[in-house]
Motif scaffolding. Structure first.
Motif, PDB file in Angstrom:
ATOM      1  N   HIS A 153       0.916  -0.794   0.200  1.00 45.25           N
ATOM      2  CA  HIS A 153       0.209   0.188   0.105  1.00 45.25           C
ATOM      3  C   HIS A 153       1.009   0.910   0.202  1.00 45.25           C
ATOM      4  O   HIS A 153       1.678   1.581   0.536  1.00 45.25           O
ATOM      5  CB  HIS A 153      -0.804   0.371   1.112  1.00 45.25           C
ATOM      6  N   PRO A 195       1.435   5.614  -0.210  1.00 43.29           N
ATOM      7  CA  PRO A 195       0.954   6.446   0.326  1.00 43.29           C
ATOM      8  C   PRO A 195       0.050   7.277  -0.314  1.00 43.29           C
ATOM      9  O   PRO A 195       0.244   7.092  -1.669  1.00 43.29           O
ATOM     10  CB  PRO A 195       2.433   7.242   0.587  1.00 43.29           C
ATOM     11  N   GLU A 196      -0.371   8.511   0.187  1.00 43.30           N
ATOM     12  CA  GLU A 196      -1.449   8.698  -1.036  1.00 43.30           C
ATOM     13  C   GLU A 196      -1.069   9.860  -2.285  1.00 43.30           C
ATOM     14  O   GLU A 196       0.683   9.950  -1.753  1.00 43.30           O
ATOM     15  CB  GLU A 196      -2.810   9.812  -0.379  1.00 43.30           C
ATOM     16  N   GLY A 197      -1.343   9.606  -3.386  1.00 41.11           N
ATOM     17  CA  GLY A 197      -0.140  10.962  -3.548  1.00 41.11           C
ATOM     18  C   GLY A 197       0.554   9.793  -4.888  1.00 41.11           C
ATOM     19  O   GLY A 197       1.669  10.394  -6.005  1.00 41.11           O
ATOM     20  N   THR A 245       2.592   6.711  -7.267  1.00 39.49           N
ATOM     21  CA  THR A 245       1.859   5.958  -8.266  1.00 39.49           C
ATOM     22  C   THR A 245       2.933   4.563  -8.207  1.00 39.49           C
ATOM     23  O   THR A 245       4.007   5.381  -9.423  1.00 39.49           O
ATOM     24  CB  THR A 245       1.091   6.644  -9.357  1.00 39.49           C
TER      25      THR A 245
END
Length: 150
Positions: free
Chosen positions: A124, A126-128, A130
């Motif tokens: 998983h 982190p946000e942002g 790709t």
């Protein structure tokens, strides 16, 4: 499969993807297809025995990988290994949309690479972030080589 059957099958697969048929493409693809295991660039070069130069072999490997015919695995020594995609789903591999990414194990003694059993590992980010690719390879000694070392 006989050599002729393998060659015809490979020619058919390449034509399906509108890839020009060359001796190098057919021969190198056949080597990987019939290996039925992970095979390195060095192994392929040894097998073609100066029939094609290193740059030609590398370009063919890149073409086959980009078109979804090959899986590619890079070990910690930055050695690339290739295996033919016999799933028939070249679109998914070419677009790098593999539904499952496996954990692999490479034996430091015999060099065998195998998929580890069990659930695939989900990472998983982190946000942002790709993800474009992942490669999880564990090195050590397989059960045969570990018991021989003791």
């Amino acid at each position: 499969m006989t050599d002729d059957t393998v060659t015809r099958h490979i020619v058919h697969l390449l034509k399906e993807r509108s890839i020009s048929i060359t001796d190098a493409r057919v021969r190198i693809t056949a080597i990987i297809y019939t290996a039925d295991k992970w095979i390195s660039l060095a192994d392929i070069l040894h097998t073609v025995n100066n029939e094609f130069d290193r740059a030609t072999v590398y370009r063919v490997l890149c073409l086959l990988h980009e078109n979804g015919f090959l899986y590619k695995l890079v070990d910690m020594g930055k050695i690339s290994y290739y295996m033919f995609n016999k799933t028939g789903n070249v679109e998914q591999v070419a677009q790098k949309e593999r539904p499952l990414e496996h954990t692999w194990f490479k034996c430091l003694n015999c060099g065998r690479i195998s998929v580890l059993p069990g659930d695939d590992i989900a990472v998983h980010l982190p946000e942002g972030f790709t993800k474009t690719a992942s490669n999880l390879l564990i090195s050590g000694y397989c059960n045969n080589c570990a018991s021989a070392r003791n």
